[in-house]
Motif scaffolding. Structure first.
Motif, PDB file in Angstrom:
ATOM      1  N   ASN A 183      17.586   0.987  -3.072  1.00 16.52           N
ATOM      2  CA  ASN A 183      17.066   2.281  -3.090  1.00 16.52           C
ATOM      3  C   ASN A 183      15.488   1.914  -3.675  1.00 16.52           C
ATOM      4  OD1 ASN A 183      19.276   3.847  -3.389  1.00 16.52           O
ATOM      5  ND2 ASN A 183      19.763   3.118  -4.858  1.00 16.52           N
ATOM      6  N   ALA A 184      15.215   3.452  -2.658  1.00 17.49           N
ATOM      7  CA  ALA A 184      13.083   3.267  -2.388  1.00 17.49           C
ATOM      8  C   ALA A 184      12.898   4.547  -2.930  1.00 17.49           C
ATOM      9  CB  ALA A 184      12.889   3.178  -1.382  1.00 17.49           C
ATOM     10  N   VAL A 185      11.530   4.580  -3.399  1.00 22.21           N
ATOM     11  CA  VAL A 185      11.092   5.666  -3.730  1.00 22.21           C
ATOM     12  C   VAL A 185       9.341   6.053  -2.586  1.00 22.21           C
ATOM     13  CG1 VAL A 185       9.521   7.322  -5.315  1.00 22.21           C
ATOM     14  CG2 VAL A 185      11.750   5.880  -5.664  1.00 22.21           C
ATOM     15  N   ALA A 186       9.163   6.889  -2.196  1.00 24.30           N
ATOM     16  CA  ALA A 186       8.482   7.490  -1.694  1.00 24.30           C
ATOM     17  C   ALA A 186       7.728   8.871  -1.914  1.00 24.30           C
ATOM     18  CB  ALA A 186       8.368   8.203   0.104  1.00 24.30           C
ATOM     19  N   PRO A 187       6.407   8.095  -2.696  1.00 25.30           N
ATOM     20  CA  PRO A 187       5.115   9.253  -3.555  1.00 25.30           C
ATOM     21  C   PRO A 187       4.808   9.859  -2.029  1.00 25.30           C
ATOM     22  CG  PRO A 187       5.357   7.159  -4.869  1.00 25.30           C
ATOM     23  CD  PRO A 187       6.151   6.636  -3.482  1.00 25.30           C
ATOM     24  N   THR A 188       3.801  10.621  -3.145  1.00 23.48           N
ATOM     25  CA  THR A 188       2.723  11.195  -1.825  1.00 23.48           C
ATOM     26  C   THR A 188       1.299  10.319  -3.280  1.00 23.48           C
ATOM     27  OG1 THR A 188       1.825  13.518  -0.955  1.00 23.48           O
ATOM     28  CG2 THR A 188       2.367  13.399  -3.955  1.00 23.48           C
ATOM     29  N   PHE A 189       0.522  11.226  -2.306  1.00 24.68           N
ATOM     30  CA  PHE A 189      -1.316  10.471  -3.504  1.00 24.68           C
ATOM     31  C   PHE A 189      -0.291  10.854  -4.276  1.00 24.68           C
ATOM     32  CE2 PHE A 189      -2.443  11.672   1.220  1.00 24.68           C
ATOM     33  CZ  PHE A 189      -3.056   9.976   1.611  1.00 24.68           C
ATOM     34  N   VAL A 190      -1.164  10.103  -5.315  1.00 30.50           N
ATOM     35  CA  VAL A 190      -0.597   9.940  -6.887  1.00 30.50           C
ATOM     36  C   VAL A 190      -1.963   9.204  -7.834  1.00 30.50           C
ATOM     37  CG1 VAL A 190       0.773   8.967  -9.278  1.00 30.50           C
ATOM     38  CG2 VAL A 190       2.008   9.320  -7.106  1.00 30.50           C
ATOM     39  N   LYS A 191      -2.362  10.219  -8.625  1.00 32.28           N
ATOM     40  CA  LYS A 191      -3.303  10.101  -9.248  1.00 32.28           C
ATOM     41  C   LYS A 191      -2.989   8.525 -10.055  1.00 32.28           C
ATOM     42  CE  LYS A 191      -3.868  13.976 -10.785  1.00 32.28           C
ATOM     43  NZ  LYS A 191      -4.569  15.159 -11.555  1.00 32.28           N
ATOM     44  N   THR A 192      -4.266   7.749 -10.137  1.00 29.72           N
ATOM     45  CA  THR A 192      -4.352   6.367  -9.828  1.00 29.72           C
ATOM     46  C   THR A 192      -5.718   5.763  -9.913  1.00 29.72           C
ATOM     47  OG1 THR A 192      -3.843   4.637  -8.293  1.00 29.72           O
ATOM     48  CG2 THR A 192      -1.859   5.930  -9.788  1.00 29.72           C
ATOM     49  N   ALA A 193      -5.952   4.480 -11.050  1.00 22.40           N
ATOM     50  CA  ALA A 193      -7.177   4.134 -10.962  1.00 22.40           C
ATOM     51  C   ALA A 193      -7.192   3.769  -9.135  1.00 22.40           C
ATOM     52  CB  ALA A 193      -7.834   2.436 -11.937  1.00 22.40           C
ATOM     53  N   LEU A 194      -6.243   2.793  -8.371  1.00 20.75           N
ATOM     54  CA  LEU A 194      -7.051   2.749  -7.011  1.00 20.75           C
ATOM     55  C   LEU A 194      -6.618   3.567  -5.517  1.00 20.75           C
ATOM     56  CD1 LEU A 194      -3.980  -0.012  -7.040  1.00 20.75           C
ATOM     57  CD2 LEU A 194      -6.298  -0.075  -7.927  1.00 20.75           C
ATOM     58  N   THR A 195      -6.140   4.947  -6.469  1.00 25.81           N
ATOM     59  CA  THR A 195      -6.781   5.601  -5.635  1.00 25.81           C
ATOM     60  C   THR A 195      -7.899   6.568  -6.093  1.00 25.81           C
ATOM     61  OG1 THR A 195      -5.217   7.447  -7.288  1.00 25.81           O
ATOM     62  CG2 THR A 195      -3.720   5.522  -4.863  1.00 25.81           C
ATOM     63  N   ALA A 196      -8.254   5.829  -6.575  1.00 26.90           N
ATOM     64  CA  ALA A 196      -9.474   7.994  -7.066  1.00 26.90           C
ATOM     65  C   ALA A 196     -10.385   8.008  -6.273  1.00 26.90           C
ATOM     66  CB  ALA A 196     -10.228   6.707  -8.321  1.00 26.90           C
ATOM     67  N   SER A 197     -10.443   6.682  -5.022  1.00 24.79           N
ATOM     68  CA  SER A 197     -11.498   6.252  -4.020  1.00 24.79           C
ATOM     69  C   SER A 197     -11.530   7.372  -3.078  1.00 24.79           C
ATOM     70  CB  SER A 197     -12.262   5.481  -3.182  1.00 24.79           C
ATOM     71  OG  SER A 197     -10.668   4.570  -2.526  1.00 24.79           O
ATOM     72  N   THR A 198     -10.066   7.505  -2.730  1.00 23.63           N
ATOM     73  CA  THR A 198      -8.940   8.562  -1.666  1.00 23.63           C
ATOM     74  C   THR A 198      -9.627  10.250  -2.061  1.00 23.63           C
ATOM     75  OG1 THR A 198      -8.184   6.640  -0.781  1.00 23.63           O
ATOM     76  CG2 THR A 198      -7.561   9.142  -0.223  1.00 23.63           C
TER      77      THR A 198
END
Length: 252
Positions: A183-198
């Motif tokens: 199976n798979a999970v498809a998240p929205t934008f999630v707050k992590t260190a890697l997404t901080a710039s976005t």
């Protein structure tokens, strides 16, 4: 916000790729809290050893999914250390966020080599073991809402995640006869260190947030919950599906 409680993973052995931080760490933490033995990977052997130490498990080699020639030997090493895993979470991935007119061939290959080819090869390696040992394994692939709807500067990434969603269906179809669920999970934008710039880009972040009916970005634990559900016996009849955890982003 905390990870929802799960039980029923006692005696299960789980491998999470890309478990040093972000979503991978959240999933690994949740599985460990639910009673599973957990091993996690990073490209760095040193970081991989630190991840395993965090969960009290014997160290395994580092894993670079961009090196397909190393994946089969990595799987063999993991089986030797663990005695054979039961659960695989394919979380490791990469994004090269650029406008489509600026994406290079190397950018495209980098994203697809890791997000699609690498994910396929490691899934295949462990599935072969499961078939040989008659183990009813379970796999969860970390997809994305970008594999369902178009998002600016995500041509390569979104295309790779769309491919991953289809790959999930294909593997589920072919491996169901062996008791292996995929199976798979498809998240929205999630707050992590890697997404901080976005997610800290002012007006752009506000625009992205406005597209989410629930009105906020996700937390990592809100992805670990759906992932553990799909790995659990509660989802024993669920295979080939993508569970969308997007706050409603893809509704419209």
């Amino acid at each position: 916000m905390t990870t929802p409680p799960f039980t029923g993973f006692d005696g299960k052995k789980a491998l999470i790729t890309g478990a040093a931080d972000g979503l991978g760490k959240a999933v690994a933490d949740a599985l460990h809290a639910a009673g599973a033995q957990v091993w996690g990977t990073s490209r760095s052997a040193e970081t991989t050893a630190q991840i395993c130490a965090r969960y009290g498990t014997e160290p395994i080699p580092g894993l670079d999914l961009s090196r397909p020639q190393d994946i089969a030997s990595f799987a063999d090493a993991v089986d030797a250390v663990t005695g054979g895993i039961d659960l695989l979470v394919n979380n490791a991935g990469v994004n090269v966020p650029k406008p489509a007119l600026e994406i290079t061939e190397d950018d495209w290959d980098t994203v697809f080599d890791i997000n699609v080819k690498g994910t396929f090869l490691i899934s295949q390696a462990f599935a072969r073991t499961w078939v040989g040992t008659k183990t009813p394994g379970a796999i969860v692939n970390m997809a994305s809402q970008a594999g369902i709807v178009a998002i600016e500067e995500r041509a390569a990434y979104g295309s790779s995640k769309a491919a991953l969603i289809h790959l999930t269906k294909q593997l589920a179809l072919e491996w169901a006869q062996y008791g292996i669920r995929v199976n798979a999970v498809a998240p929205t934008f999630v707050k992590t260190a890697l997404t901080a710039s976005t997610l800290e880009r002012g007006a752009w972040a506000d625009e992205l947030r406005s597209r989410i009916p629930l009105g906020r970005f996700g937390e990592a634990c809100e992805v670990s919950g759906p992932t553990l559900y799909l790995l659990s016996d509660a989802a024993s009849l669920v295979t080939g599906t993508t569970l969308v955890a997007d706050g409603g982003y893809t509704i419209r």
